[in-house]
Design an enzyme around this catalytic site. Structure first.
Site, PDB file in Angstrom:
ATOM      1  CG  HIS A 231      -1.792   2.343  -6.298  1.00 22.52           C
ATOM      2  ND1 HIS A 231      -1.004   2.463  -5.180  1.00 22.52           N
ATOM      3  CD2 HIS A 231      -2.658   3.379  -6.255  1.00 22.52           C
ATOM      4  CE1 HIS A 231      -1.388   3.518  -4.482  1.00 22.52           C
ATOM      5  NE2 HIS A 231      -2.393   4.092  -5.121  1.00 22.52           N
TER       6      HIS A 231
ATOM      7  CG  ASP B 142       1.791   0.676  -4.570  1.00 22.60           C
ATOM      8  OD1 ASP B 142       1.896   0.903  -5.784  1.00 22.60           O
ATOM      9  OD2 ASP B 142       0.902   1.179  -3.841  1.00 22.60           O
TER      10      ASP B 142
ATOM     11  N   GLY C 177      -6.034  10.500  -3.866  1.00 22.41           N
ATOM     12  CA  GLY C 177      -5.294  11.547  -4.562  1.00 22.41           C
ATOM     13  C   GLY C 177      -3.926  11.811  -3.984  1.00 22.41           C
TER      14      GLY C 177
ATOM     15  CB  SER D  10      -1.811   7.230  -4.635  1.00 21.51           C
ATOM     16  OG  SER D  10      -2.883   6.589  -4.029  1.00 21.51           O
ATOM     17  N   GLY D  11       1.316   7.864  -4.015  1.00 21.08           N
ATOM     18  CA  GLY D  11       2.584   8.173  -4.663  1.00 21.08           C
ATOM     19  C   GLY D  11       3.330   9.321  -4.032  1.00 21.08           C
TER      20      GLY D  11
END
Length: 248
Positions: free
Chosen positions: A62, A108, A199, A201-202
């Protein structure tokens, strides 16, 4: 309600899932997490990532910016987002590889191929992708430069927070109608209002020094144990990751 944890200039919202950042955490010891990557657009941090090979960063699907994905800047070896640090190495992306079955919720995960190979140093290192057992009650850590106050205030220095793994049954019970699949893993902070936020994410879920998950989504209020943080479970995608980086 869920929040997908992103993004660069605006926050991606899907199915009510919003952002991810570290709240209730602490400053990481500078360069103690040398696998951390900051994904940036026009100088602004948007997502985290982890270096899994000298020329590949793993992150959340995402975090993809379809129209500009090849212009993303990847910064490795940093502690501060703003300070000039001699340890930093900067790259652009030449290819993004989201999982083919990513549907805006499940699967994801995404690989980013860097414009060149990173120079491995004390501040820039690969993270292990060895399989990790994620039984309920296990203690792990997540880290990122995301929102530290649930108010769109990015951390300047890398933050980290302890994470306790939840059972699938407990996580599904708390999320209710939101599907929690077997390729996801859930965790909460030791105290109320501790976890990731916008912020982050990942970024990685790390257990005993190995990558166990990637920050995916959380509830409308960051760190709320009623809607536990959800990570993409890397053991479910290890073969896909290795196949992609070895064949590209």
């Amino acid at each position: 309600q869920i929040l997908l944890t992103l993004t660069f200039v605006t926050t991606l919202s899907a199915s009510g899932v919003e952002g991810s950042h570290i709240v209730g955490g602490r400053d990481a010891v500078p360069h103690s997490r040398p696998y951390m990557a900051s994904l940036q657009l026009r100088g602004r941090h948007g997502c985290g990532g982890l270096l899994v090979r000298e020329d590949y960063v793993l992150t959340a699907a995402h975090c993809q910016q379809p129209k500009i994905r090849h212009f993303l800047k990847i910064v490795l070896g940093g502690d501060s987002l703003t300070a000039s640090e001699p340890t930093k190495q900067t790259f652009t992306t030449v290819r993004s590889i989201p999982h083919p079955n990513y549907d805006g919720h499940a699967n994801d995960i995404m690989l980013l191929k860097l414009s060149s190979k990173a120079n491995l140093t004390a501040a820039v290192q690969l993270i292990s992708l060895q399989r990790v057992r994620l039984q309920a009650g296990r203690n792990c850590i997540t880290a990122g430069w995301g929102d530290i106050g649930d108010n769109n205030t990015l951390a300047n220095r890398l933050q980290e927070v302890n994470v306790t793994i939840l059972s699938q049954r407990s996580c599904r019970g708390r999320w209710g109608a939101v599907p929690i699949t077997r390729s996801m893993v859930c965790g909460t902070g030791a105290d109320n209002l501790q976890g990731f936020c916008s912020g982050d994410s990942g970024g990685p879920l790390v257990c005993d020094g190995a990558a166990a998950g990637v920050v995916s989504f959380s509830g409308r209020r960051c760190g709320d144990p009623r809607t536990p943080d959800v990570y993409t479970r890397l053991s479910s995608f290890r073969d896909w990751i290795l196949n992609e980086i070895n064949n590209n």
